[in-house]
Design a protein around this motif. Structure first.
Motif, PDB file in Angstrom:
ATOM      1  N   TYR A   3      51.579   7.937 -37.216  1.00  0.00           N
ATOM      2  CA  TYR A   3      52.452   7.015 -36.486  1.00  0.00           C
ATOM      3  C   TYR A   3      53.906   7.168 -36.938  1.00  0.00           C
ATOM      4  O   TYR A   3      54.834   6.948 -36.146  1.00  0.00           O
ATOM      5  N   ALA A 209      42.617   7.537 -30.589  1.00  0.00           N
ATOM      6  CA  ALA A 209      43.767   7.467 -31.490  1.00  0.00           C
ATOM      7  C   ALA A 209      44.967   8.199 -30.895  1.00  0.00           C
ATOM      8  O   ALA A 209      46.113   7.744 -31.019  1.00  0.00           O
ATOM      9  N   LYS A 212      46.594   6.122 -28.154  1.00  0.00           N
ATOM     10  CA  LYS A 212      47.409   5.061 -28.754  1.00  0.00           C
ATOM     11  C   LYS A 212      48.741   5.612 -29.246  1.00  0.00           C
ATOM     12  O   LYS A 212      49.788   4.958 -29.102  1.00  0.00           O
ATOM     13  N   LEU A 215      50.969   6.099 -26.147  1.00  0.00           N
ATOM     14  CA  LEU A 215      51.459   4.808 -25.649  1.00  0.00           C
ATOM     15  C   LEU A 215      52.543   4.254 -26.570  1.00  0.00           C
ATOM     16  O   LEU A 215      53.581   3.759 -26.106  1.00  0.00           O
ATOM     17  N   PHE A 216      52.317   4.350 -27.864  1.00  0.00           N
ATOM     18  CA  PHE A 216      53.286   3.890 -28.855  1.00  0.00           C
ATOM     19  C   PHE A 216      54.604   4.652 -28.708  1.00  0.00           C
ATOM     20  O   PHE A 216      55.689   4.064 -28.673  1.00  0.00           O
TER      21      PHE A 216
END
Length: 268
Positions: A3, A209, A212, A215-216
């Protein structure tokens, strides 16, 4: 990809997508510096998060998208050249996307061009009748679309190419920049759709994962781009493009020197 990696790349995308400094080039540089492996997902991520950035254009300029049907036809005319070039040269473009050397060289050369743009196209560009040109004709839109094709080479900057194309057609700085923003929407959306299709056709599958992360990244790129667009329009209208040229020359020069010293910046 973590991330943290996704956050940094999305911030870079949001800041640079609409500046004449090459968002793709900066994301390639950021990926190389962070040592992010050049997996199929990484390459997909770098393209797909551009959707978040271009969505900011729709939010800021939503009234402009309620204009006449001619507005959309002009975007289509400007969009078609890059479709032809992109589909024809995709194999070679994918190879260039892994080259930091190409990015450094194009940043440097593009920076030199931007140093002289304000001199070549002094404001305000006007029609023969003396009124500022704020929307291109169909012929002018096609010329701008041809200029956009230069941006298939990473480091050139789609924004820079289309803005300069607009200036050659007598658009004002603001109008040229805004049309470049509008043209980014079909161009980036098509690029993302094509990369997603290729990813699945090659047997790739997104994990939960990875979805996500995408999208993040899109949310971050959207928020950052909202701020970047407003700041850029005000800056370029008042000061022109010279500062961006200096920045590109510095970054491109540093990259080429590092590569010349044998520092490995290639994606691993």
């Amino acid at each position: 990809m973590t991330y943290w990696h996704a956050l940094i790349l999305a911030i870079v995308e949001g800041l640079t997508e609409f500046l004449p400094v090459s968002s793709t080039g900066h994301m390639i540089i950021a990926s190389a510096l962070m040592g992010i492996p050049a997996t199929a997902f990484t390459k997909l991520y770098l393209v797909v998060i551009q959707l978040g950035a271009i969505l900011s254009v729709l939010v800021i300029y939503w009234r402009r998208f309620l204009q006449s049907f001619d507005f959309y036809l002009k975007l289509l005319v400007a969009f078609l050249p890059v479709v032809v070039v992109g589909l024809t040269l995709k194999k070679y473009i994918d190879i260039l996307l892994e080259s930091v050397t190409t990015v450094g060289l194009m940043l440097l050369l593009g920076g030199i061009v931007l140093m002289f743009v304000d001199k070549w196209f002094p404001q305000e560009s006007t029609e023969e009748g003396g009124h500022p040109v704020t929307m291109p004709s169909f012929r002018q839109a096609l010329v701008i679309g041809v200029f956009q094709c230069l941006a298939v080479v990473p480091g050139v900057s789609r924004s820079a190419a289309t803005i300069i194309g607009g200036l050659t057609q007598k658009l004002t700085r603001k109008a040229a920049a805004e049309f470049a923003f509008f043209l980014a929407m079909p161009t980036m959306a098509a690029a993302a759709a094509k990369d997603l299709l290729d990813f699945y056709q090659d047997g790739g599958r997104l994990t939960g994962a990875e979805v996500k992360l995408i999208l993040f990244g899109n949310v971050v790129a959207f928020v950052v781009a909202l701020l970047a667009i407003r700041l850029f329009i005000g800056f370029v209208t008042k000061f022109g493009f010279r500062a961006f040229g200096i920045y590109r020359i510095i970054v491109g020069g540093i990259l080429l020197v590092m590569i010349g010293l044998g520092i490995d910046l290639q994606l691993i």
